[in-house]
Motif scaffolding. Structure first.
Motif, PDB file in Angstrom:
ATOM      1  N   UNK A 181       0.841  -1.194   0.000  1.00 39.60           N
ATOM      2  CA  UNK A 181       0.000   0.000   0.000  1.00 39.60           C
ATOM      3  C   UNK A 181       0.877   1.245   0.000  1.00 39.60           C
ATOM      4  N   UNK A 182       0.557   2.140  -0.901  1.00 39.41           N
ATOM      5  CA  UNK A 182       1.306   3.400  -1.002  1.00 39.41           C
ATOM      6  C   UNK A 182       0.422   4.542  -0.506  1.00 39.41           C
ATOM      7  N   UNK A 183       0.948   5.307   0.450  1.00 40.10           N
ATOM      8  CA  UNK A 183       0.196   6.446   0.974  1.00 40.10           C
ATOM      9  C   UNK A 183       0.407   7.668   0.075  1.00 40.10           C
ATOM     10  N   UNK A 184      -0.702   8.329  -0.257  1.00 47.25           N
ATOM     11  CA  UNK A 184      -0.641   9.516  -1.091  1.00 47.25           C
ATOM     12  C   UNK A 184      -1.649  10.543  -0.580  1.00 47.25           C
ATOM     13  N   UNK A 185      -1.241  11.783  -0.526  1.00 44.36           N
ATOM     14  CA  UNK A 185      -2.111  12.856  -0.041  1.00 44.36           C
ATOM     15  C   UNK A 185      -3.231  13.123  -1.042  1.00 44.36           C
ATOM     16  N   UNK A 194      -4.891   8.764   0.408  1.00 49.29           N
ATOM     17  CA  UNK A 194      -5.149   7.559  -0.376  1.00 49.29           C
ATOM     18  C   UNK A 194      -4.249   6.430   0.136  1.00 49.29           C
ATOM     19  N   UNK A 195      -4.790   5.239   0.194  1.00 50.63           N
ATOM     20  CA  UNK A 195      -4.002   4.036   0.421  1.00 50.63           C
ATOM     21  C   UNK A 195      -4.128   3.192  -0.849  1.00 50.63           C
ATOM     22  N   UNK A 196      -3.129   3.283  -1.712  1.00 53.66           N
ATOM     23  CA  UNK A 196      -3.237   2.741  -3.059  1.00 53.66           C
ATOM     24  C   UNK A 196      -2.516   1.398  -3.177  1.00 53.66           C
ATOM     25  N   UNK A 197      -3.207   0.372  -3.678  1.00 53.34           N
ATOM     26  CA  UNK A 197      -2.548  -0.926  -3.875  1.00 53.34           C
ATOM     27  C   UNK A 197      -1.568  -0.875  -5.050  1.00 53.34           C
ATOM     28  N   UNK A 198      -0.361  -1.343  -4.809  1.00 52.31           N
ATOM     29  CA  UNK A 198       0.691  -1.372  -5.812  1.00 52.31           C
ATOM     30  C   UNK A 198       1.184  -2.811  -5.951  1.00 52.31           C
TER      31      UNK A 198
END
Length: 277
Positions: A181-185, A194-198
């Motif tokens: 999971x990548x955190x993004x504002x 955002x908690x984006x699946x990578x």
């Protein structure tokens, strides 16, 4: 002049009708067989095969004897044999991740049961990501499987829409490796993140557990064969920060008898170029 009162021969008419029917069946059968041969030769690009299968689907089809032993040995009923309604060669094993994914059996019973090299445990010896230094791998590991790779549809994934969801991440058997999971504002609200699946293709096996767990109406993380989902950089590009890839550069130069330039040669070339400006 033909005698119209002469009765017709019903046996002759039935014989002609039967000949016509048999001809039609033969032509239809030839059409179906031709289509089958075309599929068998080309392989099926979007079909997920069991672990240990060749990356080349046409090669897998050529070596598979359609015995069904891999299907019988699967404890989770993941695998099934293709029917005429499936978009692949009749009788070959495959699975649909959205329905029943591969549950990553440690002993890999499907590949162990295969009587040919269609499913070969030796293909599961080597990790997808090369390790530093040469290592001799002598045991199959299900984590080395190359059944496919997961692709995220960021346009329709709820996590990319700002809704908190980590279903695929939690379902991944190689959590924080295959999926992280990548955190993004969130610039739109300024308050949420955002908690984006990578997905990392070096670790993703294509088991399909993420696709099965996806909460959207149609899955927004989809497992595809690696030959379909992944590109290829080409041998003309070298990653200088990767020691293994850098060694490949020297191997190529040795093959062509080209000596690598030394650093001072490069500096002289740059100085000469600046002198011309």
């Amino acid at each position: 002049m033909q005698d119209k009162t002469k009765p017709s021969n019903p046996q002759r008419r039935q014989a002609l009708l039967k000949i016509g029917q048999n001809t039609g069946f033969a032509l239809f059968g030839a059409f179906i067989w031709g289509a089958y041969i075309n599929v068998a030769k080309a392989g099926s690009t979007n079909i997920l095969r069991p672990p240990g299968a060749s990356k080349n689907d046409a090669e897998f089809i050529a070596s598979c004897i359609k015995c069904g032993l891999c299907v019988e040995s699967c404890p989770f009923y993941t695998l099934k044999l293709a029917t005429p309604n499936d978009n692949t060669t009749l009788g070959t094993p495959f699975f649909e991740a959205r329905k029943v994914p591969c549950y990553m059996c440690k002993d890999i019973p499907c590949a162990a049961a295969c009587p040919t090299d269609a499913l070969d445990l030796k293909r599961l010896y080597q990790p997808k990501k090369p390790q530093d230094g040469e290592q001799n791998y002598t045991q199959a590991d299900i984590n080395n499987a190359t059944m496919g790779v997961a692709i995220v549809d960021s346009k329709h994934c709820v996590a990319y829409a700002g809704i908190q969801c980590d279903a695929c991440y939690r379902a991944c058997p190689l959590i924080d490796k295959a999926i992280s999971l990548e955190y993004k504002r969130n610039e739109r609200t300024g308050k949420h993140g955002f908690l984006l699946p990578i997905v990392d293709s070096d670790y993703c096996t294509g088991c399909g557990m993420c696709e099965k767990a996806c909460v959207t109406e149609l899955p927004t993380i989809i497992v595809l064969p690696r030959s379909v989902a992944l590109g290829k950089m080409g041998t003309n590009y070298i990653k200088g920060w990767d020691k293994l890839d850098e060694n490949r550069l020297f191997e190529l130069k040795d093959e062509k008898n080209i000596k690598p330039k030394k650093s001072h040669d490069t500096l002289e070339y740059l100085n000469d170029s600046l002198g011309d400006v």
